[in-house]
Scaffold this motif. Structure first.
Motif, mmCIF file in Angstrom:
data_model
loop_
_atom_site.group_PDB
_atom_site.id
_atom_site.type_symbol
_atom_site.label_atom_id
_atom_site.label_comp_id
_atom_site.label_asym_id
_atom_site.label_seq_id
_atom_site.Cartn_x
_atom_site.Cartn_y
_atom_site.Cartn_z
ATOM 1 N N ARG A 146 0.833 -1.201 0.000
ATOM 2 C CA ARG A 146 0.000 0.000 0.000
ATOM 3 C C ARG A 146 0.865 1.246 0.000
ATOM 4 O O ARG A 146 2.048 1.211 0.316
ATOM 5 C CB ARG A 146 -0.935 0.015 1.225
ATOM 6 C CG ARG A 146 -1.991 -1.032 1.158
ATOM 7 C CD ARG A 146 -2.861 -0.767 -0.011
ATOM 8 N NE ARG A 146 -4.016 -1.635 -0.038
ATOM 9 C CZ ARG A 146 -4.933 -1.563 -0.956
ATOM 10 N NH1 ARG A 146 -4.841 -0.690 -1.922
ATOM 11 N NH2 ARG A 146 -5.948 -2.373 -0.929
ATOM 12 N N TRP A 147 0.256 2.383 -0.353
ATOM 13 C CA TRP A 147 0.961 3.652 -0.448
ATOM 14 C C TRP A 147 0.460 4.616 0.617
ATOM 15 O O TRP A 147 -0.668 4.518 1.090
ATOM 16 C CB TRP A 147 0.730 4.300 -1.809
ATOM 17 C CG TRP A 147 1.002 3.459 -3.002
ATOM 18 C CD1 TRP A 147 1.611 2.236 -3.057
ATOM 19 C CD2 TRP A 147 0.654 3.788 -4.343
ATOM 20 N NE1 TRP A 147 1.669 1.795 -4.355
ATOM 21 C CE2 TRP A 147 1.081 2.726 -5.170
ATOM 22 C CE3 TRP A 147 0.029 4.874 -4.941
ATOM 23 C CZ2 TRP A 147 0.907 2.731 -6.546
ATOM 24 C CZ3 TRP A 147 -0.151 4.867 -6.307
ATOM 25 C CH2 TRP A 147 0.284 3.808 -7.104
ATOM 26 N N ASN A 148 1.309 5.591 0.933
ATOM 27 C CA ASN A 148 0.982 6.635 1.898
ATOM 28 C C ASN A 148 1.633 7.931 1.434
ATOM 29 O O ASN A 148 2.782 7.929 1.002
ATOM 30 C CB ASN A 148 1.531 6.249 3.287
ATOM 31 C CG ASN A 148 1.328 7.337 4.317
ATOM 32 O OD1 ASN A 148 0.230 7.839 4.490
ATOM 33 N ND2 ASN A 148 2.394 7.705 4.999
ATOM 34 N N ASP A 149 0.890 9.045 1.543
ATOM 35 C CA ASP A 149 1.538 10.329 1.270
ATOM 36 C C ASP A 149 2.252 10.762 2.539
ATOM 37 O O ASP A 149 1.784 10.529 3.653
ATOM 38 C CB ASP A 149 0.543 11.390 0.769
ATOM 39 C CG ASP A 149 -0.549 11.756 1.760
ATOM 40 O OD1 ASP A 149 -0.977 10.872 2.544
ATOM 41 O OD2 ASP A 149 -1.002 12.910 1.753
ATOM 42 N N ILE A 150 3.439 11.343 2.369
ATOM 43 C CA ILE A 150 4.322 11.651 3.497
ATOM 44 C C ILE A 150 5.165 12.872 3.155
ATOM 45 O O ILE A 150 5.328 13.221 1.996
ATOM 46 C CB ILE A 150 5.193 10.389 3.826
ATOM 47 C CG1 ILE A 150 5.882 10.497 5.177
ATOM 48 C CG2 ILE A 150 6.177 10.091 2.713
ATOM 49 C CD1 ILE A 150 4.975 10.231 6.339
ATOM 50 N N ASP A 151 5.712 13.503 4.166
ATOM 51 C CA ASP A 151 6.594 14.659 4.003
ATOM 52 C C ASP A 151 7.824 14.261 3.191
ATOM 53 O O ASP A 151 8.544 13.322 3.555
ATOM 54 C CB ASP A 151 7.005 15.164 5.387
ATOM 55 C CG ASP A 151 7.787 16.449 5.387
ATOM 56 O OD1 ASP A 151 8.425 16.805 4.367
ATOM 57 O OD2 ASP A 151 7.778 17.124 6.437
#
Length: 166
Positions: A146-151
């Motif tokens: 799975r993917w995650n948006d992150i800094d």
């Protein structure tokens, strides 16, 4: 569908690459005159990747991929996503990797670093959420794909994809 993880066959002089982390796929024949990969080379679905375990910002990871004649990985289908996750092996060297997806140009409009729009999304619900208004880059979770948006400034391992020959 069984992931297509196989030895690389292009190039002339070859040597077998040793696994550089526990659980690394036991494979990879690397041609000395192929695109350079200073990490661990893996192949999935006929695409060549280079896995780096050191922690870099998104920008620094993207720059390294370019130096190695590639780009941060573009994942365009659910099958490719699942096969890349499997190709990392049962004991991946890291749990989170940069891929080449960002919404830096326009919030909420995720595009690959070459400007192409996404045709498949692997975001973990309720992602992407731009938590704190600073999450513009995308990480890939090795455990579930799975993917995650992150800094973008945070350190992550990275997956580079070899650019096709010109």
């Amino acid at each position: 569908m069984t992931p297509a993880v196989r030895a690389r066959t292009s190039g002339e002089a070859r040597h077998e690459a040793s696994a550089s982390y526990p659980g690394a796929p036991r494979r990879a024949v690397v041609a000395e005159n192929d695109n350079p990969c200073s990490g661990t080379p893996v192949t999935a679905d006929g695409r060549s990747y280079c896995v780096h375990v050191d922690l870099l910002s998104f920008e620094d990871a993207a720059a390294r991929c370019e130096r190695e004649h590639g780009h941060l990985a573009f994942i365009e289908t659910a099958d490719e996503n699942a096969n890349l996750q499997r190709a990392l092996g049962a004991s991946p060297p890291s749990d989170r990797f940069w891929i080449g997806l960002t919404d830096r140009e326009r919030e909420g409009d995720f595009r690959w670093t070459n400007g192409a729009p996404i045709t498949f999304s692997g975001f973990h619900m309720p992602e992407p959420n731009d938590d704190g208004g600073v999450e513009d880059c995308t990480e890939f979770y090795a455990a579930d794909g799975r993917w995650n948006d992150i800094d973008c400034r945070l350190g992550r391992s990275s997956i580079c994809e070899a650019s096709p020959p010109a």
